[in-house]
Design an enzyme around this catalytic site. Structure first.
Site, short mmCIF file in Angstrom:
data_model
loop_
_atom_site.label_atom_id
_atom_site.label_comp_id
_atom_site.label_asym_id
_atom_site.label_seq_id
_atom_site.Cartn_x
_atom_site.Cartn_y
_atom_site.Cartn_z
N LYS A 13 0.24 -2.93 1.57
CA LYS A 13 -0.65 -1.78 1.70
C LYS A 13 -2.11 -2.17 1.47
O LYS A 13 -3.01 -1.78 2.22
CB LYS A 13 -0.25 -0.67 0.70
CG LYS A 13 1.19 -0.21 0.85
CD LYS A 13 1.55 0.87 -0.14
CE LYS A 13 1.54 0.44 -1.60
NZ LYS A 13 2.55 -0.56 -1.95
N ARG A 88 2.73 9.07 -4.92
CA ARG A 88 3.90 8.29 -5.34
C ARG A 88 5.00 9.17 -5.90
O ARG A 88 6.04 8.65 -6.28
CB ARG A 88 3.45 7.33 -6.44
CG ARG A 88 3.29 5.87 -5.96
CD ARG A 88 2.79 5.11 -7.13
NE ARG A 88 2.99 3.71 -7.19
CZ ARG A 88 2.05 2.80 -6.92
NH1 ARG A 88 0.89 3.15 -6.42
NH2 ARG A 88 2.28 1.53 -7.12
N ARG A 161 -2.87 -10.24 -11.37
CA ARG A 161 -2.65 -9.01 -12.11
C ARG A 161 -1.62 -9.21 -13.22
O ARG A 161 -0.62 -9.87 -13.01
CB ARG A 161 -2.16 -7.91 -11.15
CG ARG A 161 -3.26 -7.34 -10.29
CD ARG A 161 -2.74 -6.49 -9.16
NE ARG A 161 -1.70 -5.54 -9.53
CZ ARG A 161 -1.22 -4.61 -8.71
NH1 ARG A 161 -1.71 -4.51 -7.48
NH2 ARG A 161 -0.26 -3.80 -9.08
N ARG A 172 8.90 -1.56 -11.12
CA ARG A 172 8.07 -0.89 -10.10
C ARG A 172 8.89 -0.56 -8.86
O ARG A 172 8.71 0.48 -8.25
CB ARG A 172 6.87 -1.78 -9.76
CG ARG A 172 5.80 -1.74 -10.88
CD ARG A 172 4.92 -2.96 -10.91
NE ARG A 172 4.09 -3.11 -9.74
CZ ARG A 172 3.45 -4.24 -9.42
NH1 ARG A 172 3.56 -5.30 -10.21
NH2 ARG A 172 2.72 -4.31 -8.36
P1 ADP Z 1 0.73 -3.84 -1.83
O1 ADP Z 1 -0.70 -3.36 -1.81
O2 ADP Z 1 1.62 -3.03 -0.92
O3 ADP Z 1 1.30 -3.95 -3.21
P2 ADP Z 1 -0.44 -6.39 -0.98
O4 ADP Z 1 -1.22 -6.02 0.23
O5 ADP Z 1 -1.19 -6.65 -2.23
O6 ADP Z 1 0.76 -5.31 -1.23
O7 ADP Z 1 0.43 -7.68 -0.60
C1 ADP Z 1 1.23 -8.34 -1.58
C2 ADP Z 1 1.14 -9.85 -1.37
O8 ADP Z 1 1.78 -10.19 -0.12
C3 ADP Z 1 -0.29 -10.38 -1.27
O9 ADP Z 1 -0.34 -11.62 -1.94
C4 ADP Z 1 -0.54 -10.53 0.24
O10 ADP Z 1 -1.42 -11.62 0.52
C5 ADP Z 1 0.87 -10.82 0.77
N1 ADP Z 1 1.10 -10.21 2.09
C6 ADP Z 1 0.65 -9.00 2.54
N2 ADP Z 1 1.09 -8.75 3.79
C7 ADP Z 1 1.87 -9.82 4.14
C8 ADP Z 1 2.62 -10.16 5.31
N3 ADP Z 1 2.67 -9.34 6.37
N4 ADP Z 1 3.29 -11.33 5.30
C9 ADP Z 1 3.24 -12.16 4.22
N5 ADP Z 1 2.55 -11.90 3.09
C10 ADP Z 1 1.87 -10.74 3.04
P1 AMP Z 2 -0.58 -0.60 -7.40
O1 AMP Z 2 -1.92 -1.24 -7.49
O2 AMP Z 2 -0.50 0.45 -6.33
O3 AMP Z 2 0.55 -1.60 -7.31
O4 AMP Z 2 -0.38 0.19 -8.78
C1 AMP Z 2 -0.36 -0.49 -10.03
C2 AMP Z 2 0.15 0.45 -11.11
O5 AMP Z 2 -0.78 1.54 -11.28
C3 AMP Z 2 1.50 1.13 -10.86
O6 AMP Z 2 2.60 0.31 -11.22
C4 AMP Z 2 1.38 2.39 -11.72
O7 AMP Z 2 1.58 2.09 -13.10
C5 AMP Z 2 -0.08 2.77 -11.55
N1 AMP Z 2 -0.30 3.67 -10.39
C6 AMP Z 2 -1.02 3.38 -9.26
N2 AMP Z 2 -1.01 4.43 -8.42
C7 AMP Z 2 -0.26 5.40 -9.01
C8 AMP Z 2 0.15 6.71 -8.63
N3 AMP Z 2 -0.23 7.24 -7.46
N4 AMP Z 2 0.92 7.41 -9.50
C9 AMP Z 2 1.29 6.90 -10.68
N5 AMP Z 2 0.96 5.67 -11.10
C10 AMP Z 2 0.19 4.92 -10.28
#
Ligand code: ADP
Ligand code: AMP
Length: 214
Positions: A13, A88, A161, A172
């Site tokens: 995302k 969420r 993170r 999660r």
């Molecule tokens: P989210 O925001 O849904 O938690 P991220 O965009 O942070 O996910 O992506 C999680 C990890 O996977 C990051 O390290 C990113 O570089 C990698 N990633 C994202 N999209 C892809 C993809 N299509 N294929 C492989 N790796 C990806």
């Molecule tokens: P993310 O960056 O989306 O992976 O979110 C990291 C963490 O932030 C999650 O595991 C939750 O603890 C909190 N968080 C982010 N967005 C939300 C949401 N919309 N509702 C509740 N908790 C959230």
């Protein structure tokens, strides 16, 4: 255009939001990013949220909906919004409808990034970002072109993170299955959901999303 990017942690995302911001001038509203900023600044919200986030559980609906409302209020009416990591829960989905109506906006698309859960732990444990500009990377799938140097801003400092560890990721994912996945049927009933193969390469996923928005 107002869209939700939906998918479990690690679905892509944030990566796809960054591409949409660059290609279409939309604005990314990531509640995760907003909460991490609050934690860093040690605001009352941040102090409250930190332990919950470290456990991989969800922060209260009230806190995140207020963050979204405040951020949308500050946005230009003509700028499209990408909701990343929000809503969420079913209560947040209800809040979002009210917040959008309040700001004269409508929800155009819910894009679900479909991913194989087995791949998510690897995606998340390999995730890191630029400490200066926040550009997202992955150890093997998406490293910077030049090792140790950010493609976007040239910084040589990166961070990971604290919640990107295997144990927290499992929590999660459970939270996603139990509380977030159930909001999809409500959006399906409104015929605004499109599924995209999130296991494809980053560029292919971006092309599929652009196809939906065009
Ligand atoms: P989210 O925001 O849904 O938690 P991220 O965009 O942070 O996910 O992506 C999680 C990890 O996977 C990051 O390290 C990113 O570089 C990698 N990633 C994202 N999209 C892809 C993809 N299509 N294929 C492989 N790796 C990806
Ligand atoms: P993310 O960056 O989306 O992976 O979110 C990291 C963490 O932030 C999650 O595991 C939750 O603890 C909190 N968080 C982010 N967005 C939300 C949401 N919309 N509702 C509740 N908790 C959230």
């Amino acid at each position: 255009m107002n869209i939700i990017l939906l998918g479990p942690p690690g679905a892509g995302k944030g990566t796809q939001s960054a591409g949409l911001v660059e290609r279409h001038g939309m604005l990314q509203l990531s509640t995760g990013d907003m909460l991490r900023a609050a934690v860093k600044a040690e605001t009352p919200v941040g102090v409250k949220a930190k332990a919950v986030m470290d456990r991989g559980e969800l922060v209260s609906d009230e806190i995140v909906s207020e963050l979204i409302d405040a951020n949308l209020a500050a946005m230009d009416a003509g700028t499209g919004a990408i909701f990343d990591g929000y809503p969420r829960t079913e209560a947040q989905a209800v809040d979002l409808d009210a917040i959008l109506a309040k700001h004269g906006r409508t929800l155009d698309h819910v894009i679900e990034l479909e991913v194989n859960e087995d791949a998510l732990v690897e995606r998340i444990t390999g995730r890191f970002s630029c400490a200066k500009c926040g550009a997202l990377y992955h150890d093997t799938a998406n490293p910077p072109a030049k090792e140790g140097v950010c493609d976007s801003c040239g910084s040589t400092e990166f961070k990971r993170r604290p919640d990107d560890n295997e144990e927290t990721v499992r929590t999660r994912m459970q939270e996603y299955r139990a509380k977030t996945a159930p909001i999809l049927p409500g959006y399906e009933a409104r015929s605004i959901v499109t599924r995209v193969d999130g296991m494809a390469g980053i560029e292919d996923v971006a092309a599929a999303i652009d196809g939906i928005l065009s």
